[in-house]
Design an enzyme around this catalytic site. Structure first.
Site, PDB file in Angstrom:
ATOM      1  N   LYS A   1       1.239  -9.619  -1.653  1.00 50.85           N
ATOM      2  CA  LYS A   1       1.670 -10.746  -2.577  1.00 50.85           C
ATOM      3  C   LYS A   1       0.586 -10.873  -3.727  1.00 50.85           C
ATOM      4  O   LYS A   1       0.735 -11.333  -4.837  1.00 50.85           O
ATOM      5  CB  LYS A   1       1.951 -12.144  -1.774  1.00 50.85           C
TER       6      LYS A   1
ATOM      7  N   TYR B   1       5.476  -3.773  -2.089  1.00 49.17           N
ATOM      8  CA  TYR B   1       5.948  -4.898  -1.525  1.00 49.17           C
ATOM      9  C   TYR B   1       7.112  -4.221  -0.855  1.00 49.17           C
ATOM     10  O   TYR B   1       7.485  -3.298  -0.231  1.00 49.17           O
ATOM     11  CB  TYR B   1       6.102  -5.817  -2.385  1.00 49.17           C
TER      12      TYR B   1
END
Length: 646
Positions: free
Chosen positions: A265, A194
């Site tokens: 996510k 991420y």
């Protein structure tokens, strides 16, 4: 803050029938793996009698079908082609045919099935039972050794994007190993999967694109979104992360290439929150892009048109939200991600009363920042109501954080929300938000327009407002200048400075700058990770106000309780649960967030607190309420350990 009211329905979609006309002679019996029989590629609509389909049937016995070319009746056809002796359509290139294949997930196919592949970890017995002899080297190794080997390889890469691509490739070849790796080395790999690396991956998504991940819904699918959702192979979806790519991190409009955000996510939903990978659906809504560089990029994978707005945009989003409810029910979590400010607030307000919606940029960020502020009170003393807050940035994140802080102050101090807002000031691109600007600012900024003379520069606002807490959500790097930080240090013995913009290049200041310019007195946290800083013989460990602390556990809490609506009190419960995870040893290092290495335990505790609040508010539907919610959360988490095959 906007109170969310979600509702969704869970119904099972019927797989359309298969119309491939195969005439087979007497079948022979063979041993099959515990996988599936796959006929064909994608799900066709009910109206298409020859629609392509995917049929999966779990093997309950050790028998299946085996055919040879001679077993197939020569004149049987598929989609009108003339079948030859090998079972292939002898059609010209101009004749349309149905592309199809008949395969059992064993042998070569099993090794290429990411859900079941174990690589060299297949035991000798499994290799014999599932036709893997000769397809693998003779050695058998454990999953732990596989993890060690891949980490060794990843550490050879000098470029973070190379590590990202290697991890994405692993996810597509061996799903359980991917999650085992991420869980075991979360602190090292989180910045790879991420922020900040995912930002660069999205910018270059067209160039590095190898295979699709997630569901792409564009304007071309308008009127057909219900059928498009049915093309996704998994039917029991619990969490959807959706973006339209207009405001990816601090990088702006990346259009269809924003898919890296939902994929990343949802990887964290599984690794950190324990939600099954098969229950996660990443979605990108492609309505075009206003990014000229992408429109002129030959490798761009999205619609080559200017971004649709107004009624056209609203109709597509409404069709999507309606189709989600029809396909997956009212208890599926829909997380909005990286929408532009105007759309983010509008979508949250519009669907908060009908769907289980959650905006991580507004609510997730607010919850994790509030947790850090609650923890920081240990250093500075007092309560939140004793402090004065100044924000640089008045978009989704800034106003969302401000509203949740005000809500916490209101509840704890028993004062009206409007009164609690008076200690919170915001600065946008035009300066301090004050009453005289009320008619010209967006609706979500108006609650923060207080009586004061206009101020243009941030440093002047700091001198005038005299904040104890400075929070950056501007998306503009190096805006917390030396003058700003030094002024904060003159006003406060321990100034709280949160530089939250992502990625690292957009951070308002670095950890080293914050500690150095404040003579080591700042309580600092950032949105992107920074290395520990040594100042005058003392080592400071900067905290990372990463939403990954909150949203995986928050989502798990919604799922395990069967919640039908998100309530602001659930966000407060999540913040307080996270703040409680700080130990004395963390405070000694100046930390206001716990280490990520215990994130699964933290997520379970957050899930338990969120679920408890849902039951308290009467929003939970999974009855009766479990006695031990934390234990229930832990037991429901996905395990990446390999399973043994018969």
């Amino acid at each position: 803050m906007i109170s969310l009211t979600p509702s969704l329905f869970l119904n099972k979609t019927v797989v359309p029938g298969c119309s491939t006309r195969l005439s087979l002679r007497q079948p022979r019996t063979i041993i099959t793996p515990p996988a599936s029989l796959r006929v064909f590629s994608s799900l066709g609509s009910n109206q298409d009698p020859t629609g392509s389909v995917l049929i999966e049937t779990t093997a309950t016995s050790s028998s299946s079908l085996e055919t040879s070319a001679a077993d197939i009746v020569p004149k049987s056809t598929v989609s009108g082609g003339v079948q030859d002796v090998y079972g292939e359509d002898a059609a010209t290139e101009d004749m349309p045919i149905t592309p199809w294949s008949l395969s059992v997930a064993s042998g070569y196919t099993l090794l290429r099935d990411p859900h079941h592949n174990k690589g060299l970890a297949f035991s000798h017995r499994e290799r014999d039972a599932h036709y893997l002899r000769g397809l693998l080297p003779p050695t058998v190794i454990s999953q732990d050794l596989q993890v060690k080997k891949i980490m060794h390889t990843l550490r050879q890469y000098q470029v973070p994007l190379q590590k990202y691509m290697a991890m994405m490739d692993l996810q597509e070849t061996n799903e359980r190993l991917f999650y085992k790796l991420l869980i075991d080395h979360v602190e090292e790999l989180l910045p790879v999967i991420y922020t900040p690396t995912v930002g660069e991956a999205c910018q270059k998504y067209g160039s590095i694109f190898l295979r699709p991940q997630g569901l792409f819904i564009s304007l071309k699918e308008k009127g057909k979104i219900h059928e498009v959702l049915r093309n996704w192979p998994e039917k029991n979806i619990q969490v959807i992360v959706v973006t339209d790519g207009e405001r990816i991190l601090g990088l702006g409009d990346l259009g269809c290439q924003g898919m890296g955000i939902p994929v990343g996510k949802l990887s964290l939903y599984t690794a950190l929150g324990g939600v099954r990978p098969s229950a996660c659906l990443p979605v990108t809504i492609d309505v075009g892009t206003n990014n000229e560089k992408l429109l002129n990029d030959e490798f761009y994978i999205g619609l080559r048109q200017r971004r649709a707005t107004g009624e056209e945009y609203s109709e597509l989003m409404h069709e999507f939200m309606t189709a989600v409810k029809q396909n997956y029910g009212e208890k599926v979590v829909i997380q909005f991600e990286d929408f532009a400010n105007h759309n983010a607030f509008d979508l949250l307000a519009k669907y908060g009363t009908t769907h289980l919606v959650f905006n991580d940029d507004i609510q997730g960020t607010a919850s994790v920042v509030l947790a850090g502020l609650i923890a920081a009170l240990r250093f500075v003393g007092g309560s939140l109501s004793d402090h004065r807050f100044l924000f640089l940035g008045a978009g989704e994140a800034g106003t969302g954080i401000a509203e949740l802080i005000a809500l916490e102050i209101s509840k704890k101090s028993h004062i009206p929300l409007e009164e609690a807002r008076k200690n919170i000031w915001l600065v946008d691109s035009k300066g301090l938000i004050v009453s005289s600007r009320k008619e010209s600012i967006q609706h979500f900024k108006k609650p923060w327009a207080h009586d004061h003379e206009p101020i243009r520069e941030l440093v002047d606002a700091v001198k005038a407002i005299k904040p104890t807490v400075l929070i950056g959500t501007s998306g503009v790097g190096q805006t917390f200048t030396q003058d700003v930080v030094e002024t904060m240090a003159k006003l406060n013995e321990k100034p709280i400075i949160l530089s939250l913009s992502n990625p690292t290049s957009q951070s308002e200041c670095t950890a080293e700058e914050a500690y150095t310019w404040s003579q080591g007195r700042a309580i600092f946290a950032s949105g992107s990770p920074f290395a520990p800083v040594e100042y005058e013989g003392k080592t400071f460990v900067p905290g990372q106000a990463n939403n990954a602390y909150i949203f995986p556990g928050f989502g798990l809490g919604l799922i395990m309780s069967g919640t039908i609506r998100v309530h602001d009190d659930m966000l407060l419960a999540a913040s307080e649960a996270l703040a409680e995870e700080l130990m004395e040893e963390h405070y000694e290092k100046g930390m206001i967030y716990p280490p990520f290495r215990n994130i699964r335990k933290i997520s379970a505790r957050i899930a338990a607190k969120v679920a408890a609040k849902a039951y308290e508010l009467g929003l939970a539907t999974r009855l009766p309420q479990p006695k031990e919610l934390e234990q229930c959360a832990e037991s429901s988490m996905y395990s990446p350990s390999y399973r043994s095959y018969r």
